[in-house]
Scaffold this active site. Structure first.
Site, mmCIF file in Angstrom:
data_model
loop_
_atom_site.group_PDB
_atom_site.id
_atom_site.type_symbol
_atom_site.label_atom_id
_atom_site.label_comp_id
_atom_site.label_asym_id
_atom_site.label_seq_id
_atom_site.Cartn_x
_atom_site.Cartn_y
_atom_site.Cartn_z
ATOM 1 N N ARG A 48 2.581 20.016 6.165
ATOM 2 C CA ARG A 48 2.877 19.568 7.500
ATOM 3 C C ARG A 48 2.172 18.275 7.879
ATOM 4 O O ARG A 48 2.605 17.552 8.775
ATOM 5 C CB ARG A 48 2.437 20.679 8.485
ATOM 6 C CG ARG A 48 3.327 21.902 8.444
ATOM 7 C CD ARG A 48 2.772 23.017 9.289
ATOM 8 N NE ARG A 48 1.793 23.763 8.503
ATOM 9 C CZ ARG A 48 1.255 24.913 8.943
ATOM 10 N NH1 ARG A 48 1.579 25.403 10.127
ATOM 11 N NH2 ARG A 48 0.386 25.564 8.202
ATOM 12 N N ARG A 62 -3.875 18.490 15.109
ATOM 13 C CA ARG A 62 -2.907 17.541 14.530
ATOM 14 C C ARG A 62 -2.412 16.533 15.560
ATOM 15 O O ARG A 62 -2.037 15.427 15.215
ATOM 16 C CB ARG A 62 -1.688 18.295 13.969
ATOM 17 C CG ARG A 62 -1.988 19.214 12.796
ATOM 18 C CD ARG A 62 -0.676 19.686 12.187
ATOM 19 N NE ARG A 62 -0.809 20.881 11.362
ATOM 20 C CZ ARG A 62 -1.095 20.869 10.060
ATOM 21 N NH1 ARG A 62 -1.300 19.736 9.432
ATOM 22 N NH2 ARG A 62 -1.173 22.000 9.378
ATOM 23 N N GLU A 101 2.440 10.626 2.830
ATOM 24 C CA GLU A 101 1.449 11.698 2.957
ATOM 25 C C GLU A 101 0.318 11.239 3.874
ATOM 26 O O GLU A 101 0.041 10.040 3.969
ATOM 27 C CB GLU A 101 0.939 12.003 1.528
ATOM 28 C CG GLU A 101 -0.172 12.992 1.409
ATOM 29 C CD GLU A 101 0.201 14.394 1.833
ATOM 30 O OE1 GLU A 101 0.458 14.593 3.033
ATOM 31 O OE2 GLU A 101 0.196 15.302 0.979
ATOM 32 N N LYS A 144 -9.547 9.807 0.037
ATOM 33 C CA LYS A 144 -10.958 10.195 0.048
ATOM 34 C C LYS A 144 -11.412 10.296 -1.407
ATOM 35 O O LYS A 144 -11.427 11.374 -2.005
ATOM 36 C CB LYS A 144 -11.087 11.561 0.753
ATOM 37 C CG LYS A 144 -12.482 11.871 1.230
ATOM 38 C CD LYS A 144 -12.601 13.319 1.623
ATOM 39 C CE LYS A 144 -12.208 13.594 3.056
ATOM 40 N NZ LYS A 144 -12.422 15.025 3.408
ATOM 41 N N ASP A 188 -5.307 18.615 10.024
ATOM 42 C CA ASP A 188 -5.665 19.820 10.789
ATOM 43 C C ASP A 188 -6.910 20.516 10.283
ATOM 44 O O ASP A 188 -7.392 20.278 9.179
ATOM 45 C CB ASP A 188 -4.522 20.831 10.706
ATOM 46 C CG ASP A 188 -4.483 21.510 9.331
ATOM 47 O OD1 ASP A 188 -4.455 20.788 8.307
ATOM 48 O OD2 ASP A 188 -4.504 22.750 9.270
ATOM 49 N N ASP A 223 -6.801 13.726 -1.199
ATOM 50 C CA ASP A 223 -8.199 14.165 -1.189
ATOM 51 C C ASP A 223 -8.592 14.491 -2.634
ATOM 52 O O ASP A 223 -9.002 13.600 -3.381
ATOM 53 C CB ASP A 223 -8.256 15.385 -0.257
ATOM 54 C CG ASP A 223 -9.663 15.795 0.130
ATOM 55 O OD1 ASP A 223 -10.578 15.562 -0.666
ATOM 56 O OD2 ASP A 223 -9.848 16.368 1.221
ATOM 57 N N THR A 278 -2.530 18.087 -4.596
ATOM 58 C CA THR A 278 -1.219 18.183 -3.931
ATOM 59 C C THR A 278 -0.286 17.087 -4.440
ATOM 60 O O THR A 278 0.868 17.342 -4.803
ATOM 61 C CB THR A 278 -1.374 18.046 -2.395
ATOM 62 O OG1 THR A 278 -2.258 19.057 -1.937
ATOM 63 C CG2 THR A 278 -0.033 18.173 -1.685
HETATM 64 C C1 PRP Z 1 -3.464 18.608 3.225
HETATM 65 C C2 PRP Z 1 -2.872 17.215 3.342
HETATM 66 C C3 PRP Z 1 -2.419 16.926 1.934
HETATM 67 C C4 PRP Z 1 -3.402 17.667 1.070
HETATM 68 C C5 PRP Z 1 -4.363 16.707 0.447
HETATM 69 O O1 PRP Z 1 -2.449 19.556 3.266
HETATM 70 O O2 PRP Z 1 -1.825 17.176 4.268
HETATM 71 O O3 PRP Z 1 -1.109 17.418 1.700
HETATM 72 O O4 PRP Z 1 -4.086 18.585 1.945
HETATM 73 O O5 PRP Z 1 -5.382 17.362 -0.242
HETATM 74 P P1 PRP Z 1 -5.573 17.352 -1.824
HETATM 75 O O6 PRP Z 1 -5.488 15.922 -2.279
HETATM 76 O O7 PRP Z 1 -6.973 17.906 -1.982
HETATM 77 O O8 PRP Z 1 -4.555 18.228 -2.459
HETATM 78 P P2 PRP Z 1 -2.678 21.142 3.494
HETATM 79 O O9 PRP Z 1 -2.570 21.850 2.188
HETATM 80 O O10 PRP Z 1 -3.946 21.346 4.293
HETATM 81 O O11 PRP Z 1 -1.418 21.546 4.372
HETATM 82 P P3 PRP Z 1 -0.920 20.880 5.737
HETATM 83 O O12 PRP Z 1 -0.267 19.570 5.332
HETATM 84 O O13 PRP Z 1 0.031 21.870 6.279
HETATM 85 O O14 PRP Z 1 -2.109 20.643 6.622
#
Ligand code: PRP
Length: 175
Positions: A40, A162, A96, A128, A156, A100, A104
């Site tokens: 999201r 958000r 995106e 990051k 979030d 991080d 993902t």
């Molecule tokens: C968050 C963000 C990215 C991901 C990045 O999503 O929106 O998609 O984490 O982190 P990473 O590089 O460590 O994988 P989250 O899984 O929290 O879902 P959301 O988008 O619904 O908040």
């Protein structure tokens, strides 16, 4: 809460990104872009970014999640909802909010690449690097940030914050 990126700073950077992305794709002869938002977190950035682009876009979403309710990634990225459209032969730009650990985006790249797009690039508002596990090629980047847990502008904690217009540090007492 401490503001890391103000509304004005975000807006200004998105205008620049919009110009850069448009120029690069136009130069490459791309007439229409297929923009894929990652739900999201990416929805607010996507909404602002596409309005700064100077080439026509189609918009689609993938719903991915790995953080659940916490501040740490579970390490397992789930695709809860896939694209609606067919991206075979299309110029695809993934949008995106943050890269991080990179888990993902790595999963997303594999997933979307398997659908045979003509090109596949990443635009992320934030990166990051301190927590990187998988390196991902971010072609268009808004800002590099320190290793702090930030929320707002789509990001979030437990699905809250958000809607904040700026990106702020979430103090430990709020978690
Ligand atoms: C968050 C963000 C990215 C991901 C990045 O999503 O929106 O998609 O984490 O982190 P990473 O590089 O460590 O994988 P989250 O899984 O929290 O879902 P959301 O988008 O619904 O908040």
């Amino acid at each position: 809460m401490q503001v890391v990126l103000s509304e004005a700073k975000i807006r200004e950077r998105i205008k620049e990104l919009g110009r850069q992305i448009s120029a690069e794709y136009k130069k490459a002869g791309v007439e229409r872009l297929y923009v894929v938002g990652i739900l999201r977190g990416g929805f607010i950035f996507l909404a602002d970014l596409v309005r700064e682009l100077e080439i026509p876009v189609e918009i689609d979403f993938v719903w991915a999640s790995s953080y659940g309710e916490g501040t740490k990634t579970s390490g397992t990225v789930k695709i809860a909802r896939d694209l609606e459209g067919d991206i075979q032969g299309r110029d695809v730009l993934i949008v995106e909010d943050i890269v991080d650990t990179g888990l993902t985006m790595t999963k997303m790249l594999e997933h979307l690449q398997s659908k045979n797009p003509k090109s596949l690039s990443i635009c992320s508002l934030l990166h990051k690097p301190a927590r990187e596990i998988k390196k991902v090629p971010i072609r268009f980047l808004g800002f590099t940030i320190e290793d702090q847990f930030v929320v707002g502008y789509g990001l979030d904690y437990k699905n809250l914050y958000r809607e904040y217009r700026e990106i702020v540090i979430l103090p430990p007492e709020n978690r």
